[in-house]
Write an enzyme that holds these catalytic residues in place. Sequence first.
Site, PDB file in Angstrom:
ATOM      1  N   GLY A  21       0.828  -1.202   0.000  1.00  0.00           N
ATOM      2  CA  GLY A  21       0.000   0.000   0.000  1.00  0.00           C
ATOM      3  C   GLY A  21       0.862   1.251   0.000  1.00  0.00           C
ATOM      4  O   GLY A  21       0.638   2.200  -0.778  1.00  0.00           O
ATOM      5  N   LYS A 273      -1.692 -17.448  -7.085  1.00  0.00           N
ATOM      6  CA  LYS A 273      -0.252 -17.728  -6.937  1.00  0.00           C
ATOM      7  C   LYS A 273       0.160 -17.792  -5.467  1.00  0.00           C
ATOM      8  O   LYS A 273       1.183 -18.385  -5.132  1.00  0.00           O
ATOM      9  CB  LYS A 273       0.580 -16.698  -7.716  1.00  0.00           C
ATOM     10  CG  LYS A 273       0.520 -15.255  -7.200  1.00  0.00           C
ATOM     11  CD  LYS A 273       1.459 -14.943  -6.067  1.00  0.00           C
ATOM     12  CE  LYS A 273       1.176 -13.576  -5.477  1.00  0.00           C
ATOM     13  NZ  LYS A 273       1.960 -13.297  -4.278  1.00  0.00           N
TER      14      LYS A 273
HETATM   15  N1  LIG Z   1       3.838  -6.675   0.033  1.00  0.00           N
HETATM   16  C1  LIG Z   1       3.987  -7.059  -1.223  1.00  0.00           C
HETATM   17  O1  LIG Z   1       5.116  -7.318  -1.699  1.00  0.00           O
HETATM   18  C2  LIG Z   1       2.797  -7.138  -2.114  1.00  0.00           C
HETATM   19  C3  LIG Z   1       1.509  -7.222  -1.619  1.00  0.00           C
HETATM   20  N2  LIG Z   1       0.438  -7.294  -2.470  1.00  0.00           N
HETATM   21  C4  LIG Z   1      -0.936  -7.403  -1.962  1.00  0.00           C
HETATM   22  O2  LIG Z   1      -1.340  -6.141  -1.461  1.00  0.00           O
HETATM   23  C5  LIG Z   1      -2.330  -6.334  -0.440  1.00  0.00           C
HETATM   24  C6  LIG Z   1      -1.952  -5.501   0.762  1.00  0.00           C
HETATM   25  O3  LIG Z   1      -0.732  -5.980   1.266  1.00  0.00           O
HETATM   26  P1  LIG Z   1       0.370  -5.071   1.971  1.00  0.00           P
HETATM   27  O4  LIG Z   1       0.238  -3.652   1.568  1.00  0.00           O
HETATM   28  O5  LIG Z   1       1.674  -5.740   1.689  1.00  0.00           O
HETATM   29  O6  LIG Z   1      -0.043  -5.157   3.503  1.00  0.00           O
HETATM   30  P2  LIG Z   1       0.849  -5.687   4.729  1.00  0.00           P
HETATM   31  O7  LIG Z   1       0.644  -7.162   4.855  1.00  0.00           O
HETATM   32  O8  LIG Z   1       2.227  -5.175   4.630  1.00  0.00           O
HETATM   33  O9  LIG Z   1       0.227  -4.948   5.979  1.00  0.00           O
HETATM   34  C7  LIG Z   1      -0.981  -5.249   6.587  1.00  0.00           C
HETATM   35  C8  LIG Z   1      -1.854  -4.014   6.506  1.00  0.00           C
HETATM   36  O10 LIG Z   1      -3.141  -4.316   7.041  1.00  0.00           O
HETATM   37  C9  LIG Z   1      -3.532  -3.218   7.848  1.00  0.00           C
HETATM   38  N3  LIG Z   1      -4.543  -3.664   8.789  1.00  0.00           N
HETATM   39  C10 LIG Z   1      -4.382  -4.432   9.912  1.00  0.00           C
HETATM   40  N4  LIG Z   1      -5.575  -4.617  10.504  1.00  0.00           N
HETATM   41  C11 LIG Z   1      -6.492  -3.958   9.755  1.00  0.00           C
HETATM   42  C12 LIG Z   1      -7.892  -3.789   9.842  1.00  0.00           C
HETATM   43  N5  LIG Z   1      -8.608  -4.341  10.821  1.00  0.00           N
HETATM   44  N6  LIG Z   1      -8.517  -3.053   8.890  1.00  0.00           N
HETATM   45  C13 LIG Z   1      -7.804  -2.505   7.880  1.00  0.00           C
HETATM   46  N7  LIG Z   1      -6.482  -2.630   7.730  1.00  0.00           N
HETATM   47  C14 LIG Z   1      -5.838  -3.356   8.671  1.00  0.00           C
HETATM   48  C15 LIG Z   1      -2.258  -2.753   8.484  1.00  0.00           C
HETATM   49  O11 LIG Z   1      -2.403  -1.439   8.967  1.00  0.00           O
HETATM   50  C16 LIG Z   1      -1.311  -2.827   7.301  1.00  0.00           C
HETATM   51  O12 LIG Z   1      -1.404  -1.662   6.531  1.00  0.00           O
HETATM   52  C17 LIG Z   1      -2.394  -7.860  -0.179  1.00  0.00           C
HETATM   53  O13 LIG Z   1      -3.509  -8.399  -0.856  1.00  0.00           O
HETATM   54  C18 LIG Z   1      -1.105  -8.368  -0.805  1.00  0.00           C
HETATM   55  O14 LIG Z   1      -1.209  -9.703  -1.293  1.00  0.00           O
HETATM   56  C19 LIG Z   1       0.599  -7.261  -3.818  1.00  0.00           C
HETATM   57  C20 LIG Z   1       1.844  -7.152  -4.368  1.00  0.00           C
HETATM   58  C21 LIG Z   1       3.036  -7.093  -3.563  1.00  0.00           C
HETATM   59  O1  LIG Z   2       2.488 -10.538  -4.356  1.00  0.00           O
HETATM   60  C1  LIG Z   2       3.667 -10.548  -4.113  1.00  0.00           C
HETATM   61  C2  LIG Z   2       4.709 -10.536  -5.150  1.00  0.00           C
HETATM   62  O2  LIG Z   2       4.169 -10.306  -6.406  1.00  0.00           O
HETATM   63  C3  LIG Z   2       4.122 -10.631  -2.717  1.00  0.00           C
HETATM   64  O3  LIG Z   2       3.854 -11.906  -2.275  1.00  0.00           O
HETATM   65  P1  LIG Z   2       3.813 -12.194  -0.721  1.00  0.00           P
HETATM   66  O4  LIG Z   2       2.538 -11.615  -0.170  1.00  0.00           O
HETATM   67  O5  LIG Z   2       3.878 -13.681  -0.612  1.00  0.00           O
HETATM   68  O6  LIG Z   2       5.032 -11.516  -0.158  1.00  0.00           O
END
Ligand SMILES: NC(=O)C1=CN([C@@H]2O[C@H](COP(=O)(O)OP(=O)(O)OC[C@H]3O[C@@H](n4cnc5c(N)ncnc54)[C@H](O)[C@@H]3O)[C@@H](O)[C@H]2O)C=CC1
Ligand SMILES: O=C(CO)COP(=O)(O)O
Length: 416
Positions: A21, A273
Amino acid sequence: MANLGATKKHKVMVVGSGNWGTTMAKIAAENTKANPNLFEPDVRMWVYEEEVTVPKESKLYDGDSEKKHKLSEVINKTHENVKYLPGVTLPDNVIAEPSIQEAVKDATILIFVLPHQFIAKSCDQIKGHILPFARGVSCTKGVDVSESGVQLFSESIGAKLGIYCGALSGANIASEIAQGKYSETTVAYDPPPMDSRQPSRQASPTQSPSASTVELVNPHMEHTEHKSAKLYPLPIDFPPLSHENIKKLFHRPYFHVRMVSDVAGVSLGGALKNIVALAAGFVDGLGWGDNAKAAVMRVGLLEEVKFGEKFFSESVQARTFTEESCGVADIITSCSGGRNFRCAKMSIERGVSINEIEETELNGQKLQGTSTAYEVNSFLKSQGMENEFPLFTAVYNILEGKTKPEEIPDIIEPKD
Ligand SMILES: NC(=O)C1=CN([C@@H]2O[C@H](COP(=O)(O)OP(=O)(O)OC[C@H]3O[C@@H](n4cnc5c(N)ncnc54)[C@H](O)[C@@H]3O)[C@@H](O)[C@H]2O)C=CC1
Ligand SMILES: O=C(CO)COP(=O)(O)O
């Protein structure tokens, strides 16, 4: 496409401030600054507020390492998300906002980047607070499974909020991209026909356009009430949200965007995935090495394509999985260094549950693969199709303790 009649600019915001995010907010904010003819510079980022400590290097550090600060204030004062993206300086036009209603106010483009389990509640909080003609892009990886069937998050966000929502997904490990390391992504945006610009149209005031009924969601859902919904056209005084302009919001010299129209393929690649990455972590945790990982990746890719063709047959294109970053490339990167892969591997090596590893190793970041494995399994069970997706089913059974990771090779071997 020319910005015919456009006198206003799009206001962009991000729903979510985790690892990805915050990275998406950084990318969007760099691009809003770079394209002042299309976008207002500031990008609001909704922060699910929590108290954090700051590192000694932070300008907010006052000698008390236990002192708690509000995360949104830390981000606004130091331009760093110390909890979810430490060590990366954000542009000063990323504005952290702890109120979700304030964050979405007047935004014309909402970028959803929450762990999938929080999307439904967040949409409930947003409903009634957004512009009726806003547009969304979902970067969340997961599927929305309910008694009615399986939906993409782009569909459920669109249906809940009455807006059009596309999807962004790719081989995108956030921390690498946040450091400006090269990567590709796939953006699926299939704008409603009403958004296309007719040169002969007169500029109309923002509030006046009336809604038309359009298909917003997966027509294959059996019992959905949301098959069609009223959708408000984008007023002509805003630049059109063509592929060209959407690309300008995401493409960076280090983040290469390929635009497609297959929202289902892009969304499913990102969601499924994560199950494959768990399987790769399980076999790697056994010490079986790269050949074993490649075998589950191959089968995982085939199951992704099959899932798309069986349940989203009218919209999905197999080549999205085999040719785009959101498909095969995301399997490769996620099975190399993603959180789902790493945590699954650690759980086997240490002999503890993956939930415990998530709790102790991720500092609040969330795995998507475990809940997706359960959700996909409950859907496959409801369709009587568990046996047709042996890898997805094996991952679920391993999480349930009913199958051992050592059984994966036999399970995925085609049966006569
Ligand atoms: N981190 C990565 O490398 C990537 C993540 N994604 C996808 O992006 C999406 C978001 O993942 P991230 O930004 O990595 O999050 P993250 O896993 O790093 O962080 C968790 C987030 O959830 C929030 N959170 C916790 N409890 C909550 C609640 N009750 N209500 C609302 N928010 C709450 C936290 O504040 C935090 O911002 C996921 O679907 C993930 O698969 C996609 C591509 C890459
Ligand atoms: O979506 C992702 C890479 O494209 C990140 O994967 P993870 O949530 O397993 O770290």
